[in-house]
Scaffold this active site. Structure first.
Site, PDB file in Angstrom:
ATOM      1  N   GLY A  15       0.768  -1.233   0.000  1.00  0.00           N
ATOM      2  CA  GLY A  15       0.000   0.000   0.000  1.00  0.00           C
ATOM      3  C   GLY A  15       0.800   1.283   0.000  1.00  0.00           C
ATOM      4  O   GLY A  15       0.255   2.347   0.295  1.00  0.00           O
ATOM      5  N   GLY A  17       2.389   2.476  -2.728  1.00  0.00           N
ATOM      6  CA  GLY A  17       2.388   3.098  -4.053  1.00  0.00           C
ATOM      7  C   GLY A  17       3.308   2.457  -5.067  1.00  0.00           C
ATOM      8  O   GLY A  17       3.666   3.096  -6.065  1.00  0.00           O
ATOM      9  N   THR A  19       2.869   0.226  -7.414  1.00  0.00           N
ATOM     10  CA  THR A  19       2.378   0.062  -8.781  1.00  0.00           C
ATOM     11  C   THR A  19       2.439   1.372  -9.557  1.00  0.00           C
ATOM     12  O   THR A  19       2.877   1.403 -10.716  1.00  0.00           O
ATOM     13  CB  THR A  19       0.945  -0.487  -8.767  1.00  0.00           C
ATOM     14  OG1 THR A  19       0.958  -1.782  -8.138  1.00  0.00           O
ATOM     15  CG2 THR A  19       0.389  -0.613 -10.172  1.00  0.00           C
ATOM     16  N   LYS A  39       5.152  -8.335 -13.552  1.00  0.00           N
ATOM     17  CA  LYS A  39       4.606  -8.580 -12.219  1.00  0.00           C
ATOM     18  C   LYS A  39       4.708 -10.086 -12.002  1.00  0.00           C
ATOM     19  O   LYS A  39       3.885 -10.854 -12.489  1.00  0.00           O
ATOM     20  CB  LYS A  39       3.143  -8.122 -12.146  1.00  0.00           C
ATOM     21  CG  LYS A  39       2.495  -8.338 -10.788  1.00  0.00           C
ATOM     22  CD  LYS A  39       2.950  -7.311  -9.769  1.00  0.00           C
ATOM     23  CE  LYS A  39       2.177  -7.482  -8.456  1.00  0.00           C
ATOM     24  NZ  LYS A  39       2.547  -6.467  -7.456  1.00  0.00           N
ATOM     25  N   THR A  43      -1.722 -11.176  -6.370  1.00  0.00           N
ATOM     26  CA  THR A  43      -2.729 -11.803  -5.520  1.00  0.00           C
ATOM     27  C   THR A  43      -3.914 -10.848  -5.339  1.00  0.00           C
ATOM     28  O   THR A  43      -3.817  -9.655  -5.610  1.00  0.00           O
ATOM     29  CB  THR A  43      -2.158 -12.171  -4.142  1.00  0.00           C
ATOM     30  OG1 THR A  43      -1.765 -10.971  -3.447  1.00  0.00           O
ATOM     31  CG2 THR A  43      -0.957 -13.097  -4.263  1.00  0.00           C
ATOM     32  N   GLU A 114       7.977  -5.461 -10.724  1.00  0.00           N
ATOM     33  CA  GLU A 114       7.303  -5.005  -9.517  1.00  0.00           C
ATOM     34  C   GLU A 114       7.059  -6.167  -8.566  1.00  0.00           C
ATOM     35  O   GLU A 114       6.444  -7.176  -8.936  1.00  0.00           O
ATOM     36  CB  GLU A 114       5.951  -4.353  -9.844  1.00  0.00           C
ATOM     37  CG  GLU A 114       5.257  -3.842  -8.588  1.00  0.00           C
ATOM     38  CD  GLU A 114       3.806  -3.445  -8.789  1.00  0.00           C
ATOM     39  OE1 GLU A 114       3.146  -3.117  -7.790  1.00  0.00           O
ATOM     40  OE2 GLU A 114       3.336  -3.459  -9.940  1.00  0.00           O
ATOM     41  N   ALA A 116       5.689  -7.918  -4.787  1.00  0.00           N
ATOM     42  CA  ALA A 116       4.403  -8.014  -4.086  1.00  0.00           C
ATOM     43  C   ALA A 116       4.654  -7.684  -2.624  1.00  0.00           C
ATOM     44  O   ALA A 116       5.464  -8.344  -1.968  1.00  0.00           O
ATOM     45  CB  ALA A 116       3.810  -9.418  -4.222  1.00  0.00           C
ATOM     46  N   GLY A 117       3.982  -6.653  -2.108  1.00  0.00           N
ATOM     47  CA  GLY A 117       4.206  -6.280  -0.724  1.00  0.00           C
ATOM     48  C   GLY A 117       5.622  -5.782  -0.507  1.00  0.00           C
ATOM     49  O   GLY A 117       6.175  -5.054  -1.335  1.00  0.00           O
ATOM     50  N   GLY A 221      -2.793  10.210  -5.514  1.00  0.00           N
ATOM     51  CA  GLY A 221      -3.843  10.219  -6.523  1.00  0.00           C
ATOM     52  C   GLY A 221      -3.358  10.188  -7.949  1.00  0.00           C
ATOM     53  O   GLY A 221      -4.170  10.250  -8.878  1.00  0.00           O
TER      54      GLY A 221
END
EC number: 6.3.3.3
Length: 252
Positions: A15, A17, A19, A39, A43, A114, A116-117, A221
């Site tokens: 969470g 950012g 991506t 990627k 998940t 990229e 994951a987590g 954003g």
């Protein structure tokens, strides 16, 4: 056959950012050559996506227009190894992901990977992590490696702006250095329009306490921008990175 650069994007947590930063890095790299974004494991996306639900690879493709690859998709919103064990499915080992990235790097100027987590989230059911993937790609003696000094690997760490980020960033940087990997830089993944005192101080303190340069700040954003607006703005969010890639391209 030449071998391109691999940029591995990790984060201090989920969470932060990753991506959107991955997309911004891909846009900056695309100004200097061909780019594919990978990627390895996604998940939390069902076999039939809900309305408005996008996988990370889809977000990157929408924002950048770059080619994307997603190696494995798992429905449950869990760590990849947990999601795979829960459903009793086999997922590729980190070594297999590394092989596929190397093949891509032989044909692309830049491959952006990229995670994951966070850095130590397990990407397979054998304990392999994004750190292991980065280390294997950077090791010229790994099986499948194209040879010494032929595959350039940069690791970019996406960090939060608020309280707690200094500790999380130092832990992530320390884990990379313990494996002999010096991060290329930090990016604040969601920079608020009106930063508070802690966020303003953290922007100055992050490079100081970690010893890693701050490559830029992506506005909060940014992922909601229209693709054309995103592509026009992204290089400006990553000015040190963009300048460095431009110098590398002109000297090659």
């Amino acid at each position: 056959m030449s071998t391109g650069r691999v940029v591995v994007v990790t984060g201090t947590s989920t969470g932060v950012g990753k991506t959107v930063v991955t997309a911004a890095l891909a846009v900056a790299a695309a100004a200097h050559g061909s780019v594919t974004v990978v990627k390895p494991v996604q998940t939390g996306i069902g076999t039939v996506a809900a309305p408005g639900e996008e996988a990370d690879a889809d977000v990157v493709h929408r924002l950048t227009g770059c080619a994307v690859q997603e190696h494995t998709a798992l429905a449950d919103p869990l760590a990849p190894d947990t999601a795979a064990r829960l459903r009793g499915v086999r997922i590729p080992r980190v070594a297999e992901h590394a092989d596929r990235v190397r093949v891509l790097a032989a044909f692309e100027d830049t491959v952006v990977v990229e995670g994951a987590g966070g850095l130590l989230v397990r990407l397979d059911t054998e304990g392999g992590t994004l750190l292991d993937l980065a280390a294997e790609l950077a090791d010229p003696h790994s099986p499948g490696s194209p040879g010494p000094a032929r595959l350039a690997v940069d690791v970019v760490v996406v960090v939060a702006a608020g309280l707690g980020t200094l500790n999380h960033t130092e832990l992530t940087v320390g884990a990379l250095r313990a494996r002999g990997i010096e991060p290329a830089g930090l990016v604040i993944g969601s920079w608020p329009a009106e930063p508070d005192l802690a966020e303003r101080c953290n922007r100055d303190d992050l490079p100081r306490v970690s010893g890693v340069p701050l490559l830029g700040c992506v506005p909060a954003g940014a992922g909601a921008l229209e693709p054309a607006a995103f592509r026009a703005a992204a290089p400006g969010w990553l000015q040190p990175w963009t300048r460095a890639k431009g110098r590398a391209s002109s000297s090659s």
